[in-house]
Write an enzyme that holds these catalytic residues in place. Sequence first.
Site, PDB file in Angstrom:
ATOM      1  N   GLU A  15      47.413  68.853  76.528  1.00  0.00           N
ATOM      2  CA  GLU A  15      48.526  68.142  76.613  1.00  0.00           C
ATOM      3  C   GLU A  15      49.292  68.090  75.508  1.00  0.00           C
ATOM      4  OE1 GLU A  15      47.858  63.922  79.027  1.00  0.00           O
ATOM      5  OE2 GLU A  15      45.965  64.188  77.816  1.00  0.00           O
ATOM      6  N   GLU A  37      39.899  65.338  82.403  1.00  0.00           N
ATOM      7  CA  GLU A  37      39.588  63.967  82.616  1.00  0.00           C
ATOM      8  C   GLU A  37      39.065  63.417  83.545  1.00  0.00           C
ATOM      9  OE1 GLU A  37      43.094  64.971  79.398  1.00  0.00           O
ATOM     10  OE2 GLU A  37      42.208  65.722  81.245  1.00  0.00           O
TER      11      GLU A  37
END
Length: 723
Positions: free
Chosen positions: A119, A141
Site C-alpha cells: 500500500e 489482508e
Amino acid sequence: MTTIHTSLDEAGIALWQVDVPGHAFNVLTPEFFEDLDRAIDDVAANPAVRGVILTSGKASGFMAGADVEQILDMQAGGLTPAQGAAWAIANGSVLRKLETCGKPVVAAINGLALGGGLELALACHRRVLLARADIAIGLPEVTLGLLPGAGGTQRLARMLGIEKALPLLLEGRRLDPAKAHATGIVEDLEDSEEALLARAREWLLAGPAGVQPWDVKGYQIPGGAGPLAPHAARSFQARASQLRARQGRYPAPIAILSAVYEGTQVAMDVGLKIEAKYFGTLIGGKVSGNLVRAFLRQNRARKRDLAASGHEPLEVGRLGVIGAGMMGAGIANVAAGAGIDVVLLDTSAEAAQRAQDHAARLRAKEVERGQRSEESAREIVARIRPTADPAGLSGTDLIIEAVFEDRDIKGAVYKDALAGLAPGGVLASNTSTLSIGSLAQGLPDPYRFIGMHFFSPVERMPLVEIIAGPETSPATMADAFALAGRLRKTPILVHDSPGFYTSRVFCTYIDEAMAMLREGVSPALIENAAREAGFPAPPLAVTDEVSLDLQKRVIEQAQRDGLDARFLRAHAEPVVEAMNARGRLGRKTGGGFYTFTDEGKHLWEGLADLFPLAESQPAADDVAKRLLYIQALESARCLAEGVIDDEASADLGSVLGIGFPAWTGGALSLISTVGVDAFVADCTRFADRAGPRFHPDPAAIEAVRTEAERVRQVRPVLAGEDA
C-alpha cells in the site's frame, strides 16, 4: 527521525531508507507514520528537491506490512469499529499526503512488500521492483479477516481496473516479480539493487509530474466502475453470490467487494473513507481477532525452542525414512528440499525408487511453473537415496519410521533403525494413533524415541504433531522441534494419549456425522451444514477418503488395548460395521457414503434404506454446532487431561491438521468466540438429545476458563514481538 534515514544528492534527488528499529522486517509502526509525515513536509517545503526515492535500509525486505502484534493488542483491548476506522483514516491520510505532496516519489522495492508495505508503494507515483526469485508482493489482508486499510482497495482498483484488482484483493495472492510486472502493479524490473536505484533516479531526473492518474481531472478507471460497467454483473453480483455461498462465515471478502464497488464510484478521498468504514467493522470483529491470533501463533510455533536447558539441538545432516509409501515419500521429499540427505528404505527397491520418482515429478512441476530451476530440482531429487538394504541407514542422525499403522510391523523395523543410527541419534515414529509409550517398550534408549506425526500430503500440510512418550527426554523433544522447523513445518507438542490430539479430535468429527446419520438426519443436511460452517471437507466425504475399513481397524485396536469406553466410539461403531458389511469402504472401493463415478461423486442412494430419515429434521445451525462443538469439547478435555499444554497447541493442531474452520481461531478459541456460558448451555442441550458425550465436563470447562485468563495475562508480555 528514527525509522527513515534521509539524504539529498547534488541533483536534488532525495533518498529515504526505511529501517524500523527493533524489528527483523520493516513494519508500519506509529513511529514510522510520524517520521513519514515529517519527511513529506520537509521535501514539499524544499525547492531543491526534485523527487524522492523510497526504499528499504534492511536486507530482509522492503516492508512486511502492519505490525500484526499491534493489531492483536488493539483487538484484545476491545477495539470498536469506529476506533478501527479512525485508525485506518489516520494512517491512510499520511499515504494520501505522500501522493499529493507535489513531488514525484518512486518506490524502489528491494525486497518483500506485503500488505501495508505494498500500500505504501501504491501511494508512490512509480514502482521499480528487484527481480529476485525470493521476492513477493501482494495484499494478503483477507487471510487475516481484514481488508487493505490504507488505500489498497481504492488504489489497486483505480490502477489496474476492477476486474484485475478483485482477484488479488479477495484471494490475497502473492505475486513474484515477473507476475507483478505483467499485472501492471510495478512498472520496471531490475536485476540488482544498484540498477534498481539507478532506474528510479533516471525516472525522477526525466522530470515526471508528482500526481497520480486518478487525481487528474477526467480520469476513468480501466474497464469502468459502478452498476453500469460492462463487467459489473460478473464482478459484483455473481461474485457476491459465490462468496456468500462459499465463505459465509468470513466477512472480509464481502467487505472488500463492497469497498471496491462503492469507493470506485466516488472521488478518491471519499473512497478512502468508505474503505476505512469497512476496515473498522472487520478489525473490530471476532473473526479477524481469531485469524490474527492464529497467524501469530503459527509464526511463534515455527520459532519455538525447547532447548532452554542448554541442549544444543541435533543438526540433522543425514535423515533416514523407513517406508516408501505416501507418507514416507512425502517426508523424504520435504527433507531433501530443506537440504538434508535422505536414505529412503523400503522392503522393495522398486517401491523406494517409486518414492524418489514421486519427488522428481513434483519438482518437475515446480520447474514448469517457474518456481525452481532445473538444476535445483535435480539437486533435491539426488539427495534422496532409495534402497532396500538396511545397511544404507548407517550413520543417520535421525530416523523416521513411516510404515503401516500396526504395532508389530513397526516394532519389527526398529532393529534395523537402531543399527543405523549414529551415536546420540533419534528414532521417531510417524504413527497417528499408536501409543509412543507402547512402541518404546523394548527399545534400549526409550528417552531418544519420539512421535513425529506428519499429515498427508506432507508437501502441503504445515503441521507436525511432536508426541512425547512417558520416557522421552526434553533433549529429544528439542531435536524433533528443530527438525520440524528446518522442514518449515509448524510443530505442536502433544503428550502420549490414545489418539494423541488431532486423531482423537478428528474422530469426534466423523463420528458425530455417523451418529446423526444413524439418528435419521439427512446425509445431505449433514454435509451441507458442515460446508456452511467452514469445514474444507464435510464429514461423510472425508470418511470415504480415509476409508471405513481403517475406522473399523482403529476401533478394534482400541478394544484390544482395553481403552476406556469413551475411546471405543460406540455411537459410530454400528454405522462403521454396517458399511463394512456391505463392502462400502470409501473411494478405494468405488463407494462408501458416496458413490464414485468417472463423472464425479454423489451421496449413495442406499443410505436412505440403511438409515431411514427421521420425520423431523434438525435445524442446519444445530447440525453445524454439533460438528463444531463436539470437537471443541474434546479439545477442552485434552487440555484438562494434559494431552496438550495450552490453547495455542489445540488451535494450531485443529486448524492446520484436521481442517477445523479457521474463522473460529481453532477448536478451543471457538469456545471463547461463542462465549463459555453459551457453549455450555448448547452442549447441555445436545447431551439431553444425543447422549452423554456432549456433557460439558466441569474439569474441562474450568481448564478452558483458566487458560483463557492466562492468555489474557501474557498479552502485554508479547507486545512488540516480531511476527
